[in-house]
Design a protein around this motif. Structure first.
Motif, PDB file in Angstrom:
ATOM      1  N   HIS A  48       2.148  20.417  -4.578  1.00 57.68           N
ATOM      2  CA  HIS A  48       3.127  19.738  -3.560  1.00 57.68           C
ATOM      3  C   HIS A  48       4.432  20.629  -3.437  1.00 57.68           C
ATOM      4  O   HIS A  48       4.565  20.912  -2.237  1.00 57.68           O
ATOM      5  N   GLU A  49       4.834  20.976  -4.429  1.00 50.86           N
ATOM      6  CA  GLU A  49       6.210  21.896  -4.515  1.00 50.86           C
ATOM      7  C   GLU A  49       5.610  23.216  -3.721  1.00 50.86           C
ATOM      8  O   GLU A  49       6.470  23.449  -2.962  1.00 50.86           O
ATOM      9  N   GLY A  50       4.767  23.850  -4.030  1.00 49.44           N
ATOM     10  CA  GLY A  50       4.133  25.185  -3.415  1.00 49.44           C
ATOM     11  C   GLY A  50       3.957  24.979  -1.819  1.00 49.44           C
ATOM     12  O   GLY A  50       4.403  25.726  -0.938  1.00 49.44           O
ATOM     13  N   LEU A  51       3.302  23.585  -1.600  1.00 47.88           N
ATOM     14  CA  LEU A  51       3.217  23.563  -0.051  1.00 47.88           C
ATOM     15  C   LEU A  51       4.684  23.324   0.566  1.00 47.88           C
ATOM     16  O   LEU A  51       4.539  23.680   1.605  1.00 47.88           O
ATOM     17  N   LEU A  52       5.581  22.598   0.135  1.00 49.27           N
ATOM     18  CA  LEU A  52       6.742  22.487   0.722  1.00 49.27           C
ATOM     19  C   LEU A  52       7.517  23.716   0.757  1.00 49.27           C
ATOM     20  O   LEU A  52       8.226  23.930   1.881  1.00 49.27           O
ATOM     21  N   GLU A  53       7.302  24.840   0.087  1.00 52.39           N
ATOM     22  CA  GLU A  53       7.816  26.154   0.215  1.00 52.39           C
ATOM     23  C   GLU A  53       7.201  26.620   1.474  1.00 52.39           C
ATOM     24  O   GLU A  53       8.083  27.430   2.145  1.00 52.39           O
ATOM     25  N   ARG A  54       5.974  26.521   1.658  1.00 53.12           N
ATOM     26  CA  ARG A  54       5.521  27.213   2.685  1.00 53.12           C
ATOM     27  C   ARG A  54       5.799  26.492   3.845  1.00 53.12           C
ATOM     28  O   ARG A  54       6.060  27.243   4.997  1.00 53.12           O
ATOM     29  N   LEU A  55       5.998  25.190   3.937  1.00 50.75           N
ATOM     30  CA  LEU A  55       6.286  24.384   5.256  1.00 50.75           C
ATOM     31  C   LEU A  55       7.730  24.956   5.680  1.00 50.75           C
ATOM     32  O   LEU A  55       7.859  25.157   6.706  1.00 50.75           O
ATOM     33  N   ASN A  56       8.679  25.309   4.614  1.00 51.85           N
ATOM     34  CA  ASN A  56       9.970  25.558   4.601  1.00 51.85           C
ATOM     35  C   ASN A  56       9.985  26.909   5.348  1.00 51.85           C
ATOM     36  O   ASN A  56      10.765  27.169   6.064  1.00 51.85           O
ATOM     37  N   ILE A  64      -1.803  19.722   4.702  1.00 54.74           N
ATOM     38  CA  ILE A  64      -2.366  18.583   4.173  1.00 54.74           C
ATOM     39  C   ILE A  64      -1.853  18.084   2.736  1.00 54.74           C
ATOM     40  O   ILE A  64      -1.753  19.036   1.885  1.00 54.74           O
ATOM     41  N   LEU A  65      -1.154  16.956   2.888  1.00 53.57           N
ATOM     42  CA  LEU A  65      -0.710  16.343   1.705  1.00 53.57           C
ATOM     43  C   LEU A  65      -0.717  14.913   1.537  1.00 53.57           C
ATOM     44  O   LEU A  65      -1.097  14.452   2.560  1.00 53.57           O
ATOM     45  N   SER A  66      -0.163  14.474   0.380  1.00 53.79           N
ATOM     46  CA  SER A  66      -0.212  13.112   0.218  1.00 53.79           C
ATOM     47  C   SER A  66       1.079  12.257   0.359  1.00 53.79           C
ATOM     48  O   SER A  66       1.182  10.951   0.471  1.00 53.79           O
ATOM     49  N   LYS A  67       2.103  12.752  -0.043  1.00 56.93           N
ATOM     50  CA  LYS A  67       3.368  12.473  -0.466  1.00 56.93           C
ATOM     51  C   LYS A  67       4.351  13.153   0.689  1.00 56.93           C
ATOM     52  O   LYS A  67       4.480  14.478   0.739  1.00 56.93           O
ATOM     53  N   SER A 117       3.611  19.049  -9.081  1.00 61.01           N
ATOM     54  CA  SER A 117       2.661  18.403  -8.742  1.00 61.01           C
ATOM     55  C   SER A 117       2.852  17.017  -7.992  1.00 61.01           C
ATOM     56  O   SER A 117       3.786  16.242  -8.630  1.00 61.01           O
ATOM     57  N   GLY A 118       2.481  16.730  -7.079  1.00 60.66           N
ATOM     58  CA  GLY A 118       2.837  15.422  -6.348  1.00 60.66           C
ATOM     59  C   GLY A 118       2.067  14.124  -7.163  1.00 60.66           C
ATOM     60  O   GLY A 118       2.696  13.136  -7.235  1.00 60.66           O
ATOM     61  N   THR A 119       0.923  14.513  -7.758  1.00 59.70           N
ATOM     62  CA  THR A 119       0.270  13.466  -8.572  1.00 59.70           C
ATOM     63  C   THR A 119       1.139  13.253  -9.648  1.00 59.70           C
ATOM     64  O   THR A 119       1.411  12.118 -10.103  1.00 59.70           O
ATOM     65  N   ARG A 120       1.552  14.350 -10.321  1.00 57.50           N
ATOM     66  CA  ARG A 120       2.619  14.003 -11.492  1.00 57.50           C
ATOM     67  C   ARG A 120       3.742  13.284 -11.186  1.00 57.50           C
ATOM     68  O   ARG A 120       4.420  12.524 -11.724  1.00 57.50           O
TER      69      ARG A 120
END
Ligand code: PGA
Length: 226
Positions: A48-56, A64-67, A117-120
Motif C-alpha cells: 500500500h505504502e509503495g503504491l501511494l509513493e508511485r501515485l504521488n 489498484i488497491l483496497s484502501k 502493508s494495507g492489510t496490516r
C-alpha cells in the motif's frame, strides 16, 4: 472490422497494484493482451505504502488497491469485492467452532504483514478498536509466505480471501468463522483526479470494469462466503 480497430491500439499500459491483486490481475491481463496485441504492459506489484509513493510521483496510468488514499484527489471505481478472512492451519481446534469471538484471536500466535502493508494497518485498526493486543509471532512481507507459515502451524492471520486463489480453498489452511468476518472491502481502480487517461489506459479501465463482473460471478460460484 472491429478486430482491425483493436489491433490499432498501441502503446504501453503502466499499472501498479497492491500485493494481493497478483492472485487475479494477471489472469485478467491474459485475455486483454490477446484482444489488444499492440498494447504492452508494465505491471508493478508493491504494498500500500509503495503504491501511494508511485501515485504521488505520477509514475503509472492506473493503480489498484483496497484502501483509498486520504490525501490525494483521485477518481476511483470499485470493481470487485475483497473479503478479508481469518486463516488458520487446517487442523486448528478453532476450525470446529462457530461465531468465534474476536478476543479469542488475541490468544493465538499471529502472523503479521510488514509495516506499510494495507492489510496490516486494517488488522491493526480492528484490534485497536476492540482494545485487543495480538501476539505477533512472525512478521512477513508476503501473503504467500504467510499462507505457508500458517500451513506450517506457526500461527493464524488475516488475509484477503483472494490469496486462496480462484477456488477459495486449499488443503492446508482453513477459514475460521470469527464474528465480524469476512470484512467486506472492495478493490478500487484509481487515478489522479483530472488526469486525462491515455487511450490505452482508458481501454484497460473499461475492460477491467467489464471483466470484473464475470470474474466476480466465477469467484462466487466456486467459493462460499459465510
Ligand atoms: P497490501 O495491500 O498488499 O499493502 O497489504 C492490500 C490492501 O490494500 O488491501
Amino acid at each position: 472490422a472491429v478486430s482491425d480497430f483493436k489491433g490499432l491500439k498501441q502503446g504501453r499500459l503502466r499499472l501498479a497494484a497492491v500485493t494481493t491483486t497478483k492472485y487475479f490481475i494477471p489472469r485478467m491481463l491474459g485475455p486483454f493482451c490477446k484482444l489488444y496485441p499492440g498494447i504492452d504492459i508494465e505491471f508493478k506489484v508493491t504494498n500500500h505504502e509503495g503504491l501511494l509513493e508511485r501515485l504521488n510521483e505520477n509514475v503509472d496510468d492506473l493503480y489498484i488497491l483496497s484502501k483509498l488514499p486520504e490525501n490525494f484527489d483521485i477518481s476511483y471505481y470499485p470493481f470487485l469485492e475483497n473479503p478479508l478472512v481469518v486463516l488458520a492451519p487446517i487442523d486448528h481446534p478453532l476450525t470446529q467452532e462457530k461465531n468465534i469471538p474476536l478476543q479469542r484471536l488475541a490468544g493465538e500466535p499471529f502472523i503479521m504483514r510488514e509495516a506499510g502493508s494495507g492489510t496490516r494497518s486494517l488488522v491493526q485498526e480492528l484490534f485497536d478498536e476492540h482494545g485487543l493486543k495480538v501476539q505477533v509471532r512472525l512478521e512477513l512481507g508476503s501473503n504467500e509466505a504467510i499462507k505457508q507459515a500458517i500451513a506450517g502451524g506457526l500461527g493464524i492471520s488475516v488475509l484477503s480471501r483472494h490469496t486462496l486463489g480462484l477456488e477459495g480453498t486449499t488443503n492446508d489452511v482453513a477459514i475460521l468463522d470469527v464474528e465480524g468476518f469476512p470484512i467486506r472491502r472492495q478493490w478500487y481502480v484509481i487515478y489522479p483526479a483530472g488526469k486525462k487517461l491515455s487511450i490505452v489506459a482508458n481501454t484497460f479501465y473499461q475492460y477491467l470494469l467489464q471483466e470484473a463482473k464475470h470474474f466476480a460471478t466465477n469467484l462466487n460460484k466456486t467459493t462460499a462466503i459465510k
